[in-house]
Design a protein around this motif. Structure first.
Motif, PDB file in Angstrom:
ATOM      1  N   TRP A  28       0.803  -1.226   0.000  1.00  0.00           N
ATOM      2  CA  TRP A  28       0.000   0.000   0.000  1.00  0.00           C
ATOM      3  C   TRP A  28       0.834   1.275   0.000  1.00  0.00           C
ATOM      4  O   TRP A  28       0.304   2.352  -0.278  1.00  0.00           O
ATOM      5  N   THR A  29       2.130   1.171   0.307  1.00  0.00           N
ATOM      6  CA  THR A  29       2.914   2.397   0.480  1.00  0.00           C
ATOM      7  C   THR A  29       4.050   2.561  -0.524  1.00  0.00           C
ATOM      8  O   THR A  29       4.704   3.604  -0.517  1.00  0.00           O
ATOM      9  N   VAL A  48       1.174   6.025 -10.828  1.00  0.00           N
ATOM     10  CA  VAL A  48       1.119   6.176  -9.373  1.00  0.00           C
ATOM     11  C   VAL A  48       2.195   7.174  -8.959  1.00  0.00           C
ATOM     12  O   VAL A  48       3.335   7.086  -9.418  1.00  0.00           O
ATOM     13  N   ASP A  49       1.827   8.097  -8.076  1.00  0.00           N
ATOM     14  CA  ASP A  49       2.790   9.034  -7.529  1.00  0.00           C
ATOM     15  C   ASP A  49       2.508   9.154  -6.037  1.00  0.00           C
ATOM     16  O   ASP A  49       1.440   9.632  -5.637  1.00  0.00           O
ATOM     17  N   ILE A  50       3.449   8.678  -5.225  1.00  0.00           N
ATOM     18  CA  ILE A  50       3.285   8.650  -3.774  1.00  0.00           C
ATOM     19  C   ILE A  50       4.369   9.480  -3.108  1.00  0.00           C
ATOM     20  O   ILE A  50       5.550   9.344  -3.427  1.00  0.00           O
ATOM     21  N   ASP A  51       3.951  10.322  -2.171  1.00  0.00           N
ATOM     22  CA  ASP A  51       4.850  11.016  -1.260  1.00  0.00           C
ATOM     23  C   ASP A  51       4.329  10.671   0.130  1.00  0.00           C
ATOM     24  O   ASP A  51       3.402  11.318   0.634  1.00  0.00           O
ATOM     25  N   LEU A  52       4.896   9.630   0.723  1.00  0.00           N
ATOM     26  CA  LEU A  52       4.348   9.012   1.932  1.00  0.00           C
ATOM     27  C   LEU A  52       4.676   9.822   3.191  1.00  0.00           C
ATOM     28  O   LEU A  52       5.657   9.574   3.879  1.00  0.00           O
ATOM     29  N   ARG A  53       3.837  10.806   3.440  1.00  0.00           N
ATOM     30  CA  ARG A  53       3.914  11.650   4.635  1.00  0.00           C
ATOM     31  C   ARG A  53       2.567  12.331   4.770  1.00  0.00           C
ATOM     32  O   ARG A  53       1.815  12.455   3.792  1.00  0.00           O
ATOM     33  N   VAL A  54       2.227  12.740   5.976  1.00  0.00           N
ATOM     34  CA  VAL A  54       0.980  13.480   6.169  1.00  0.00           C
ATOM     35  C   VAL A  54       1.050  14.734   5.315  1.00  0.00           C
ATOM     36  O   VAL A  54       2.031  15.478   5.359  1.00  0.00           O
ATOM     37  N   GLY A  55       0.050  14.921   4.482  1.00  0.00           N
ATOM     38  CA  GLY A  55       0.019  16.034   3.540  1.00  0.00           C
ATOM     39  C   GLY A  55       0.662  15.714   2.208  1.00  0.00           C
ATOM     40  O   GLY A  55       0.578  16.490   1.273  1.00  0.00           O
ATOM     41  N   GLY A  56       1.291  14.545   2.126  1.00  0.00           N
ATOM     42  CA  GLY A  56       1.923  14.119   0.881  1.00  0.00           C
ATOM     43  C   GLY A  56       0.905  13.523  -0.079  1.00  0.00           C
ATOM     44  O   GLY A  56      -0.167  13.081   0.307  1.00  0.00           O
ATOM     45  N   ASN A  72      -6.516  12.224  -7.502  1.00  0.00           N
ATOM     46  CA  ASN A  72      -5.469  12.875  -6.728  1.00  0.00           C
ATOM     47  C   ASN A  72      -5.929  13.058  -5.298  1.00  0.00           C
ATOM     48  O   ASN A  72      -7.080  13.412  -5.049  1.00  0.00           O
ATOM     49  N   GLY A  73      -5.013  12.812  -4.377  1.00  0.00           N
ATOM     50  CA  GLY A  73      -5.365  12.944  -2.974  1.00  0.00           C
ATOM     51  C   GLY A  73      -4.149  13.137  -2.107  1.00  0.00           C
ATOM     52  O   GLY A  73      -3.030  13.285  -2.605  1.00  0.00           O
ATOM     53  N   VAL A  74      -4.393  13.140  -0.805  1.00  0.00           N
ATOM     54  CA  VAL A  74      -3.321  13.297   0.173  1.00  0.00           C
ATOM     55  C   VAL A  74      -3.506  12.306   1.315  1.00  0.00           C
ATOM     56  O   VAL A  74      -4.605  11.820   1.571  1.00  0.00           O
ATOM     57  N   TYR A  75      -2.376  12.062   1.976  1.00  0.00           N
ATOM     58  CA  TYR A  75      -2.400  11.258   3.200  1.00  0.00           C
ATOM     59  C   TYR A  75      -2.760  12.158   4.375  1.00  0.00           C
ATOM     60  O   TYR A  75      -2.216  13.258   4.524  1.00  0.00           O
ATOM     61  N   LEU A  76      -3.672  11.680   5.200  1.00  0.00           N
ATOM     62  CA  LEU A  76      -4.078  12.414   6.392  1.00  0.00           C
ATOM     63  C   LEU A  76      -3.440  11.860   7.659  1.00  0.00           C
ATOM     64  O   LEU A  76      -3.199  12.600   8.614  1.00  0.00           O
ATOM     65  N   SER A  91      -5.883  17.818  -2.575  1.00  0.00           N
ATOM     66  CA  SER A  91      -4.692  17.368  -3.272  1.00  0.00           C
ATOM     67  C   SER A  91      -3.495  17.961  -2.532  1.00  0.00           C
ATOM     68  O   SER A  91      -3.656  18.731  -1.580  1.00  0.00           O
ATOM     69  N   GLU A  92      -2.304  17.598  -2.975  1.00  0.00           N
ATOM     70  CA  GLU A  92      -1.103  18.056  -2.295  1.00  0.00           C
ATOM     71  C   GLU A  92      -1.110  19.575  -2.146  1.00  0.00           C
ATOM     72  O   GLU A  92      -1.581  20.292  -3.033  1.00  0.00           O
ATOM     73  N   GLY A  93      -0.597  20.044  -1.008  1.00  0.00           N
ATOM     74  CA  GLY A  93      -0.631  21.474  -0.715  1.00  0.00           C
ATOM     75  C   GLY A  93      -1.952  21.890  -0.087  1.00  0.00           C
ATOM     76  O   GLY A  93      -2.242  23.075   0.035  1.00  0.00           O
ATOM     77  N   TRP A  94      -2.773  20.889   0.291  1.00  0.00           N
ATOM     78  CA  TRP A  94      -4.076  21.117   0.914  1.00  0.00           C
ATOM     79  C   TRP A  94      -5.001  21.936   0.025  1.00  0.00           C
ATOM     80  O   TRP A  94      -5.763  22.781   0.485  1.00  0.00           O
ATOM     81  N   LYS A  95      -4.930  21.669  -1.273  1.00  0.00           N
ATOM     82  CA  LYS A  95      -5.840  22.333  -2.209  1.00  0.00           C
ATOM     83  C   LYS A  95      -7.158  21.567  -2.226  1.00  0.00           C
ATOM     84  O   LYS A  95      -7.189  20.379  -2.531  1.00  0.00           O
ATOM     85  N   PRO A  96      -8.276  22.221  -1.908  1.00  0.00           N
ATOM     86  CA  PRO A  96      -9.565  21.530  -1.886  1.00  0.00           C
ATOM     87  C   PRO A  96      -9.962  21.018  -3.269  1.00  0.00           C
ATOM     88  O   PRO A  96      -9.762  21.689  -4.281  1.00  0.00           O
ATOM     89  N   ALA A  97     -10.519  19.828  -3.287  1.00  0.00           N
ATOM     90  CA  ALA A  97     -11.014  19.235  -4.527  1.00  0.00           C
ATOM     91  C   ALA A  97     -12.382  19.827  -4.855  1.00  0.00           C
ATOM     92  O   ALA A  97     -13.172  20.145  -3.959  1.00  0.00           O
ATOM     93  N   ALA A  98     -12.653  19.940  -6.133  1.00  0.00           N
ATOM     94  CA  ALA A  98     -13.945  20.497  -6.571  1.00  0.00           C
ATOM     95  C   ALA A  98     -15.104  19.580  -6.196  1.00  0.00           C
ATOM     96  O   ALA A  98     -16.171  20.046  -5.815  1.00  0.00           O
ATOM     97  N   ASP A  99     -14.896  18.272  -6.311  1.00  0.00           N
ATOM     98  CA  ASP A  99     -15.975  17.319  -6.045  1.00  0.00           C
ATOM     99  C   ASP A  99     -15.410  16.089  -5.333  1.00  0.00           C
ATOM    100  O   ASP A  99     -15.271  15.027  -5.929  1.00  0.00           O
TER     101      ASP A  99
END
Length: 157
Positions: A28-29, A48-56, A72-76, A91-99
């Motif tokens: 998974w990681t 696949v693009d993973i940055d395994l850290r909170v906010g990554g 696209n998403g982030v780890y919480l 998404s990364e940088g805490w940008k809110p998703a439209a839907d």
């Protein structure tokens, strides 16, 4: 620790996988493993693009019946070997998703015989989104992913 589930907005299942927990975590990681199990066959993961850290970032691209779908998403939250929480709400940088659609919580624990107790939870913003996900085949789809994950992880033993 199992979070409180809200039957109005959450979907969940638990299964025992006949693979050690450390391998399930690795699958998974690490990005090289995700394409082998993450979507039900015959659909496939093409990136696949993973940055395994909170906010990554946890970004994937699927191909479903010839159509590319970006997710696209982030780890919480990350608890090594035990808990993985990610969402498409941001998404990364805490940008809110439209839907946004959901937040996923994966809980891993040792099971008798060297296996893994694997719990998948999908949290939704409202009952309608939860129902949509259930109608899309949450239990069959995530169940198939768990089966594919187990089979792939056994190849790594």
């Amino acid at each position: 620790m199992m979070p409180d589930l809200d039957p109005e907005t959450d979907l969940s299942f638990t299964r025992t996988l006949a693979v050690p927990r450390h391998l399930i975590w690795e699958c998974w990681t690490k990005p090289e493993h995700i394409p082998h199990f993450f979507v039900p066959a015959p659909h496939k993961v093409t990136a696949v693009d993973i940055d395994l850290r909170v906010g990554g970032r946890f970004n994937t691209t699927f191909e479903v019946e010839g159509t590319a779908m970006e997710n696209n998403g982030v780890y919480l939250e990350l608890v090594e070997g035990e808990k993985l929480v990610f969402t498409d709400t941001y998404s990364e940088g805490w940008k809110p998703a439209a839907d946004p659609f959901m937040t996923a919580i994966l809980l891993l624990a040792d099971a008798p015989g060297g296996g893994t107790s694997y719990t998948a939870i999908a949290r939704h913003r409202n009952p309608d989104t939860r129902k949509t996900h259930e109608d899309m085949g949450f239990f069959d789809g995530w169940g198939t992913v768990a089966t594919q994950l187990e089979a792939y992880a056994k190849e790594l033993m």
